[in-house]
Enzyme design. Structure first.
Site, PDB file in Angstrom:
ATOM      1  N   GLY A  36      51.469   1.057 -42.384  1.00 11.37           N
ATOM      2  CA  GLY A  36      51.849   2.437 -42.674  1.00 11.37           C
ATOM      3  C   GLY A  36      51.646   2.801 -44.128  1.00 11.37           C
ATOM      4  N   CYS A  39      52.622   6.078 -47.416  1.00 10.97           N
ATOM      5  CA  CYS A  39      53.076   7.259 -46.678  1.00 10.97           C
ATOM      6  C   CYS A  39      54.267   6.942 -45.787  1.00 10.97           C
ATOM      7  CB  CYS A  39      51.938   7.826 -45.845  1.00 10.97           C
ATOM      8  SG  CYS A  39      52.403   9.278 -44.887  1.00 10.97           S
ATOM      9  N   LYS A  48      60.569  13.041 -46.412  1.00 10.81           N
ATOM     10  CA  LYS A  48      60.913  14.138 -45.492  1.00 10.81           C
ATOM     11  C   LYS A  48      62.176  13.826 -44.698  1.00 10.81           C
ATOM     12  CE  LYS A  48      57.337  15.473 -47.337  1.00 10.81           C
ATOM     13  NZ  LYS A  48      56.768  14.713 -48.452  1.00 10.81           N
ATOM     14  N   GLY A 172      57.554  15.236 -64.858  1.00  6.92           N
ATOM     15  CA  GLY A 172      56.466  15.672 -63.985  1.00  6.92           C
ATOM     16  C   GLY A 172      56.960  16.659 -62.964  1.00  6.92           C
ATOM     17  N   GLY A 174      55.013  18.178 -60.647  1.00  3.92           N
ATOM     18  CA  GLY A 174      54.061  18.334 -59.555  1.00  3.92           C
ATOM     19  C   GLY A 174      54.761  18.182 -58.213  1.00  3.92           C
ATOM     20  N   ALA A 308      47.707  12.046 -47.292  1.00  6.34           N
ATOM     21  CA  ALA A 308      47.633  11.180 -46.116  1.00  6.34           C
ATOM     22  C   ALA A 308      46.714  11.749 -45.050  1.00  6.34           C
ATOM     23  CB  ALA A 308      49.036  10.961 -45.544  1.00  6.34           C
ATOM     24  N   HIS A 430      56.350  38.096 -31.480  1.00  6.06           N
ATOM     25  CA  HIS A 430      57.435  38.752 -32.209  1.00  6.06           C
ATOM     26  C   HIS A 430      58.773  38.395 -31.562  1.00  6.06           C
ATOM     27  CE1 HIS A 430      59.627  41.914 -34.348  1.00  6.06           C
ATOM     28  NE2 HIS A 430      60.201  42.216 -33.183  1.00  6.06           N
TER      29      HIS A 430
END
Length: 451
Positions: A36, A39, A48, A172, A174, A308, A430
């Site tokens: 893996g 990531c 996440k 940083g 970013g 990834a 909608h």
């Protein structure tokens, strides 16, 4: 003799190995740590997982009462957040191991030593193959003076912590730095972000960065842009950092300091000895072939687009070519996804990089979207960039909830040369957040209905 030996079982390597096996090739994969790669184990997936916990907690704190949900003593347990993260990581890891077994791929755990373009040594085993696929990935960038400071963290170290620090300085602004700032600040950690360039998320348009900066500041994050950390020294309470800003120097004491200034390709001396052409990363052509016959390089080790999902497609491309099925990488529609609050996603060209005389740009505010209002969301927008003559979609930017999912409509449009008129004539459901994209598209064709 194997048809291919793949070094590295991250997104690039494991996908390449599976695709090769699906085409009937005998494949060996060498991985010195866990399948893996970054990531699954120290990047996308664990980030996440903890952000999901933080986002739920922050939503309950900020929205529950207004939505009519009465809660008392809302709190969190960091040990359980980390337990959730570890379970998700383990499930992802086991899933890849299962796919290897399902496809007859032989996994060798240990450090690969490349002896030649057709030979790899792993501990006491020698693996010979017709093709070599290098997918050794990347490592966090750490440079002077920060690499000389004991106990300073990179993003990898965040996932090893046993408790939340009281305060943290992130060097940083970013993607990695801002996602970490989102997590820590959502759980009430005092956060300072220092970004060298003009604004955080410097690779994105300024309007997107401004929305994220506003959200972070609401959580108490201090952001210093056009600034740099010139000194970090251990102190009694953690670390004392000297920050050089536009307005002069200031001192900041935090329990932890995290360096999040990107990643660099991991290329060992044994790989370099093959005579590969290296320019930041291993150079390849569009088929992922290096300058050495039968040697391919994929993923972060190339030092190009370190994502990834790009690595996975490079793995597929390399495998197809090894199997005699000509394929070339197309980087024209690579989605960028950032899991901040709100989320940020983009694809294609950006407004900051385009000649305004050649395009038409329209931005539709999230606050004009009915579904967003039901969710108590108002900060964000959808923006499309189209060729002024043909109407062809060239790029898009989405800032708001689920932007990372919504971007695929724009990615498909950019990849397939669709026009704004074609998208505008496609019925959007909608009430949904996807109507934010429709509003921006209507603006491109001069028909903004809800503004």
């Amino acid at each position: 003799m194997y048809d291919a030996v793949v070094i590295g079982a991250g997104p690039a390597g494991y996908v390449a190995a599976i695709k090769l096996a699906q085409h009937g090739k005998r494949v060996a994969v060498v991985e010195k740590s866990f399948v893996g790669g970054t990531c699954t184990n120290w990047g996308c997936i664990p980030t996440k997982a903890i952000l999901s916990s933080a986002h739920l907690y922050r939503n309950l704190v900020e929205k529950a009462s207004e939505l009519g949900v009465i809660l008392q003593n809302v709190s969190f347990d960091f040990s359980k957040i980390k337990n959730h993260m570890n379970k998700v990581v383990m499930a992802s890891r086991k899933g890849i191991e299962y796919l290897f077994k399902k496809n007859g791929i032989e996994l060798f755990v240990g450090e690969a030593i490349v002896e030649s373009p057709n030979s790899v040594k792993v501990q006491d085993k020698k693996l010979e193959a017709k093709y070599l696929v290098i997918a050794t990935g990347s490592v966090p960038t750490l440079f002077p003076p920060f690499d000389e400071v004991p106990g300073i963290w990179t993003s990898d170290d965040v996932f090893k912590m046993e408790r939340l620090p009281e305060s943290v300085l992130i060097i940083g602004g970013g993607v990695i730095g801002v996602e970490l700032a989102t997590f820590f600040s959502s759980l009430n950690v005092k956060v300072t972000v220092v970004e060298l360039l003009e604004h955080i998320l410097p690779n994105e348009d300024a309007d997107a960065a401004q929305v994220v900066a506003k959200s972070l500041k609401k959580k108490g994050v201090e952001i210093y842009e056009s600034s740099k950390v010139v000194s970090v020294q251990p102190s009694e309470n953690g670390y004392k950092s000297i920050i050089e800003t536009k307005d002069g120097q200031l001192e900041k004491v935090t329990e932890r300091v995290i360096v999040a200034v990107g990643r660099r390709p991991k290329i060992g001396d044994d790989v370099k000895a093959l005579g590969l052409s290296i320019e930041r990363g291993i150079k390849t052509d569009e088929t992922m072939l290096t300058n050495v016959p039968n040697v391919y390089a994929i993923g972060d080790v190339r030092g190009q687009i370190m994502l990834a999902h790009v690595a996975m497609y490079e793995g597929v491309t390399a495998a197809e070519n090894i199997c005699g099925k000509p394929a070339k990488m197309d980087y024209s529609a690579v989605p960028s996804v950032i899991f901040t609050e709100p989320e940020v996603a983009s694809v294609g060209i950006k407004e900051k990089d385009v000649d305004p005389s050649t395009v038409k740009i329209f931005s539709f505010p999230l606050m004009a979207n009915g579904r967003a209002r039901t969710m108590l969301e108002k900060d964000g927008f959808a923006k499309f960039i189209a060729d002024s003559k043909t109407g062809r979609i060239l790029g898009a930017m989405i800032v708001g909830p689920y932007a990372t999912e919504l971007i695929m409509e724009a990615a498909i449009a950019v990849r397939n040369g669709l026009t704004a008129e074609q998208l505008e004539k496609t019925i959007h459901p909608h009430p949904t957040l996807s109507e934010t994209l429709l509003g921006a598209i209507e603006g491109i064709v001069d028909k903004p209905i809800h503004l």
